[in-house]
Write a protein that holds these residues in place. Structure first.
Motif, PDB file in Angstrom:
ATOM      1  N   VAL A  31       0.840  -1.201   0.000  1.00 53.93           N
ATOM      2  CA  VAL A  31       0.000   0.000   0.000  1.00 53.93           C
ATOM      3  C   VAL A  31       0.876   1.253   0.000  1.00 53.93           C
ATOM      4  O   VAL A  31       0.623   2.214  -0.741  1.00 53.93           O
ATOM      5  CB  VAL A  31      -0.945  -0.010   1.215  1.00 53.93           C
ATOM      6  N   GLU A  32       1.915   1.248   0.804  1.00 51.30           N
ATOM      7  CA  GLU A  32       2.811   2.404   0.883  1.00 51.30           C
ATOM      8  C   GLU A  32       3.506   2.650  -0.450  1.00 51.30           C
ATOM      9  O   GLU A  32       3.639   3.801  -0.903  1.00 51.30           O
ATOM     10  CB  GLU A  32       3.848   2.172   1.979  1.00 51.30           C
ATOM     11  N   ARG A  33       3.960   1.595  -1.102  1.00 47.20           N
ATOM     12  CA  ARG A  33       4.665   1.748  -2.372  1.00 47.20           C
ATOM     13  C   ARG A  33       3.739   2.262  -3.464  1.00 47.20           C
ATOM     14  O   ARG A  33       4.130   3.106  -4.282  1.00 47.20           O
ATOM     15  CB  ARG A  33       5.278   0.420  -2.788  1.00 47.20           C
ATOM     16  N   PHE A  34       2.517   1.753  -3.506  1.00 41.62           N
ATOM     17  CA  PHE A  34       1.566   2.215  -4.513  1.00 41.62           C
ATOM     18  C   PHE A  34       1.284   3.708  -4.348  1.00 41.62           C
ATOM     19  O   PHE A  34       1.016   4.407  -5.322  1.00 41.62           O
ATOM     20  CB  PHE A  34       0.259   1.437  -4.408  1.00 41.62           C
ATOM     21  N   ALA A  35       1.318   4.191  -3.100  1.00 41.48           N
ATOM     22  CA  ALA A  35       0.972   5.589  -2.828  1.00 41.48           C
ATOM     23  C   ALA A  35       2.132   6.548  -3.073  1.00 41.48           C
ATOM     24  O   ALA A  35       1.958   7.767  -2.980  1.00 41.48           O
ATOM     25  CB  ALA A  35       0.492   5.716  -1.380  1.00 41.48           C
ATOM     26  N   ASN A  36       3.306   6.029  -3.405  1.00 42.34           N
ATOM     27  CA  ASN A  36       4.489   6.863  -3.612  1.00 42.34           C
ATOM     28  C   ASN A  36       4.313   7.750  -4.848  1.00 42.34           C
ATOM     29  O   ASN A  36       4.249   7.244  -5.969  1.00 42.34           O
ATOM     30  CB  ASN A  36       5.719   5.963  -3.774  1.00 42.34           C
ATOM     31  N   PRO A  37       4.244   9.080  -4.674  1.00 39.34           N
ATOM     32  CA  PRO A  37       4.029   9.959  -5.833  1.00 39.34           C
ATOM     33  C   PRO A  37       5.289  10.181  -6.657  1.00 39.34           C
ATOM     34  O   PRO A  37       5.218  10.658  -7.795  1.00 39.34           O
ATOM     35  CB  PRO A  37       3.580  11.271  -5.185  1.00 39.34           C
ATOM     36  N   GLY A  38       6.452   9.849  -6.100  1.00 41.93           N
ATOM     37  CA  GLY A  38       7.691  10.126  -6.800  1.00 41.93           C
ATOM     38  C   GLY A  38       7.887   9.268  -8.035  1.00 41.93           C
ATOM     39  O   GLY A  38       8.412   9.734  -9.048  1.00 41.93           O
TER      40      GLY A  38
END
Length: 476
Positions: free
Chosen positions: A347-354
């Motif tokens: 979930v955290e990786r999917f949310a990464n905007p970079g």
């Protein structure tokens, strides 16, 4: 690592060994070890973005800690001339840009010390490199298509192994770093098949003297864009012909089966395990399935980037529900590595905007991905009497995407024409899509519970739209 802000209109510094000290003054991390002492113990076929953000980074970290293993790149395709020129023009150094939730960071990697471009007609160069007594590991990133039974890549590797046998150079580890389950087994099969075609005795030598450890590799490495190069020039002050971009997350799990020795990879974060199947299931059923399950519903909603999808509360909750309720109960827990932690990292990786990972990329090859990523989870949940509504809604979203989006605007699917025919039938009868036997197994096609969940999901998408369909699903 901290990058000092640039002051004034000074020109960017061309990346090279001679300029490392000057680059370091800007706050960019550069190799602090003597690159001349690195021994060419690893030959890597297929130097691209992923290799430079993954294995080469691990070897760089080992060198920073005092190790003496180095990498020589081997390009066997005509297109590898571009990488050969880019790296050769800057002493085989390159910049790794990591993009997370804050500002990007940059570091210069020095573990690649040479590059040999040897397309067809240069068999001697390939043989000399792979047969060298100093070569202990032949690592590969040649994509899944490179492991076909008649792969020209493995034909040339077999030829080089024949030279290694003749010269008495000893055992060799052939290490696949490609993103496919059982990558070591695939490399073994392809190598043995090519060796057998070349020389029946060679396949026996390979079986005795070569090892093929399975490994699970993971890091999102988007294609380097013009904007990435501009950021590197303007903010870090580096002129790099071909930098590489990656997310902060980095993982490598491998079998400890290196017949010719290996560096102390475990000292820089590599996990050695005899539970590769369980690790692969973590990735397939959570990371890969998660990607595919949000992809088509997000595309229907007109969303471009993955992080934008994760900013929609309904999509984030849908993904979390799919991971925790549906995927996790089908997995074998790995001691010391809870599935809950892996799900949270997804979930955290999917949310990464970079990273700016594109929804369109996730929509590629649904016909090939779903049978491996999602169908086993559904089958197991049907056996357990567990929930399947999220998976059913995701697959209904795929069916709707195949029919509602113009075929010219859809992401590539090798079986797209066939899939679209079943999707067209689903317009009048949603469960007709389940007759797509290349994807849906008999256990799923014949399950009334799944058929009902799929039809309900399809109708919610049609009547209320993809976002609302993710919200209104009821537990099965």
């Amino acid at each position: 690592m901290f990058i000092l802000p640039r002051v004034g209109p000074s020109s960017p510094i061309r990346l090279s060994q001679a300029h490392l000290r000057e680059i370091a003054l800007s706050g960019v991390s550069v190799p602090t070890y003597d690159r001349a002492r690195l021994r060419p113990r690893i030959v890597h076929v297929g130097v691209g973005g992923f290799h430079r953000a993954h294995l080469a980074l691990y070897v760089h970290r080992l060198a920073t800690d005092g190790g003496d293993w180095g990498i020589v790149g081997l390009g066997m395709l005509p297109a590898d001339a571009e990488m050969a020129a880019a790296l050769g023009g800057q002493d085989h150094l390159y910049t790794l840009i990591e993009k997370g939730n804050g500002e990007p960071t940059a570091q210069v990697i020095g573990s690649i010390t040479g590059f040999v471009h040897a397309p067809n007609g240069h068999a001697a160069a390939v043989g000399d490199l792979i047969a060298a007594p100093t070569t202990a590991i032949l690592s590969l990133t040649v994509t899944e298509a490179g492991y076909t039974p008649t792969s020209p890549t493995f034909e040339r590797i077999a030829g080089a192994l024949a030279v290694r046998r003749e010269r008495g150079s000893g055992s060799l580890t052939i290490l696949s770093c490609d993103n496919l389950p059982g990558n070591g087994d695939a490399a073994r099969s392809a190598t043995l098949a090519a060796a057998d075609r070349l020389d029946g005795g060679l396949s026996a030598w390979v079986a005795e003297h070569c090892s093929f450890p399975n490994s699970m590799v993971d890091r999102i490495t988007p294609v380097t864009s013009a904007a990435d190069r501009e950021w590197l020039r303007d903010c870090a002050g580096i002129d790099d012909r071909w930098p590489v971009v990656a997310e902060p997350f980095l993982q490598w799990v491998a079998e400890d089966a290196f017949v010719a020795g290996r560096p102390s990879f475990e000292q820089v974060g590599v996990l050695f395990s005899d539970r590769m199947h369980d690790w692969e299931q973590y990735k397939l059923r959570m990371l890969n399935a998660g990607h595919s399950c949000v992809a088509y519903l997000s595309a229907l909603a007109g969303i471009t980037f993955v992080h934008e999808a994760m900013a929609v509360p309904a999509i984030r909750r849908f993904l979390e529900d799919l991971l925790y309720r549906e995927a996790m109960p089908t997995l074998v827990e790995i001691p010391g590595h809870p599935a809950e932690e892996y799900a949270a990292s997804v979930v955290e990786r999917f949310a990464n905007p970079g990273v700016r990972d594109q929804i369109a990329r996730l929509c590629i090859d649904g016909s090939a991905k779903f049978p491996t990523f999602l169908i086993p989870t559904i089958e197991r949940q049907l056996q357990l009497g567990g929930p399947v509504d999220g998976a059913a809604t995701a697959l209904a979203g795929w069916a709707r995407y195949l029919d509602a989006i113009d075929a010219r605007d859809q992401s590539f699917d090798a079986a797209g024409d066939v899939a679209r025919r079943y999707a067209a039938d689903a317009v009048g009868d949603p469960v007709a899509f389940l007759e797509y036997e290349a994807v849906f197994t008999p256990a799923i096609r014949e399950s009334q519970r799944f058929r009902t969940a799929f039809a309900d999901g399809y109708q919610r998408i049609v009547e209320h739209g993809p976002i609302a369909a993710m919200v209104t699903g009821e537990p099965a």
